[in-house]
Design a protein around this motif. Structure first.
Motif, short mmCIF file in Angstrom:
data_model
loop_
_atom_site.label_atom_id
_atom_site.label_comp_id
_atom_site.label_asym_id
_atom_site.label_seq_id
_atom_site.Cartn_x
_atom_site.Cartn_y
_atom_site.Cartn_z
N LYS A 1 0.82 -1.21 0.00
CA LYS A 1 0.00 0.00 0.00
C LYS A 1 0.86 1.26 0.00
O LYS A 1 0.54 2.25 -0.67
CB LYS A 1 -0.92 -0.01 1.22
N HIS A 2 1.95 1.24 0.74
CA HIS A 2 2.77 2.44 0.92
C HIS A 2 4.14 2.31 0.25
O HIS A 2 5.07 3.06 0.60
CB HIS A 2 2.97 2.72 2.41
N ASP A 3 4.26 1.43 -0.72
CA ASP A 3 5.57 1.13 -1.32
C ASP A 3 6.30 2.39 -1.79
O ASP A 3 7.48 2.58 -1.50
CB ASP A 3 5.38 0.17 -2.49
N ALA A 4 5.61 3.25 -2.52
CA ALA A 4 6.27 4.42 -3.10
C ALA A 4 6.84 5.34 -2.02
O ALA A 4 8.00 5.75 -2.09
CB ALA A 4 5.29 5.19 -3.98
N ILE A 5 6.04 5.68 -1.02
CA ILE A 5 6.51 6.61 0.00
C ILE A 5 7.55 5.95 0.91
O ILE A 5 8.49 6.61 1.39
CB ILE A 5 5.33 7.18 0.83
N LEU A 6 7.43 4.65 1.13
CA LEU A 6 8.43 3.96 1.95
C LEU A 6 9.79 3.96 1.27
O LEU A 6 10.83 4.06 1.93
CB LEU A 6 7.97 2.52 2.24
N ARG A 7 9.80 3.87 -0.06
CA ARG A 7 11.07 3.94 -0.80
C ARG A 7 11.69 5.33 -0.64
O ARG A 7 12.91 5.46 -0.49
CB ARG A 7 10.85 3.62 -2.26
N VAL A 8 10.85 6.36 -0.65
CA VAL A 8 11.36 7.72 -0.47
C VAL A 8 11.88 7.91 0.95
O VAL A 8 12.92 8.55 1.17
CB VAL A 8 10.25 8.75 -0.78
N ILE A 9 11.17 7.34 1.92
CA ILE A 9 11.62 7.42 3.32
C ILE A 9 13.00 6.77 3.46
O ILE A 9 13.90 7.33 4.10
CB ILE A 9 10.61 6.73 4.25
#
Length: 216
Positions: free
Chosen positions: A112-120
């Motif tokens: 669900k949060h793959d994109a933002i977790l990669r940025v984090i």
């Protein structure tokens, strides 16, 4: 969205303003899934949301501020992961179910949060303390209750008394789940079938917590 939402200059946003702000965040989230973080520009986010850069700047001083807002959303959702561990049994078949539920919930959260977790992860790797704190909070949602579970198992004499600290072991297990969640394609290229990853993770998590294979 809950609580009072304000603009950059401190004004309280009305219902339409809140909806516009959320649309900007939603569009940014989608763009992070298809474009490198550093390539995302305010004008592109505004255009995708059907508004202007001036409107974007009413709610966020820059793209990074909006990214941090999305990251906070991931932190809030990570609280549900705590419930998959806290107070759950690790004995017998119930322990096997706990491990499976945790892995399933963790993988679902990551998708669900793959994109933002990669940025984090990118921001944290670059030493940005804001992203480091956010990643710590996301990991802590599982590491803390998992460490407590390990300590509880050890206290009842059902796990290995010697070995790494509960916190170190829990942290290692969570890092392992995060790593598998973030790179399924490369693992598949190495011969690890997607359908086999979840049971493999559940086995390793159960072993890490209890020191034993899960009951059949």
């Amino acid at each position: 969205m809950t609580g009072q939402v304000t603009t950059v200059d401190g004004r309280v946003a009305g219902r339409r303003g809140q909806a516009t702000r959320q649309k900007l965040l939603d569009c940014l989230g989608k763009m992070l899934g298809t474009s490198p973080y550093r390539d995302v520009r305010v004008i592109d986010v505004a255009r995708k949301a059907g508004t202007s850069p001036a409107t974007f700047y009413q709610y966020f001083p820059d793209v990074e501020a909006a990214v941090l807002e999305l990251a906070e959303g991931a932190v809030r959702d990570s609280a549900a992961l705590t419930e998959l561990v806290a107070g759950r049994s690790w004995a017998g078949k119930a322990g096997r179910q706990t491990a499976e539920d945790l892995v399933e919930g963790f993988l679902t959260f990551w998708r669900k949060h793959d994109a933002i977790l990669r940025v984090i992860d990118l921001g944290a790797a670059e030493g940005d303390r804001r992203f480091v704190r956010i990643r710590t909070r996301v990991q802590g949602a599982v590491v803390k209750p998992l460490a407590e579970s390990i300590e509880g198992v050890r206290a009842r004499g059902r796990g290995a008394e010697q070995g790494p600290s509960a916190a170190a072991l829990a942290g290692s297990l969570v890092t392992m789940m995060a790593a598998v969640s973030s790179q399924p394609k490369s693992l598949q290229a190495l011969g690890a079938k997607q359908a086999e990853l979840k049971p493999s993770l559940a086995l390793l998590v159960h072993l890490g917590v209890t020191g034993r294979k899960p009951a059949k």
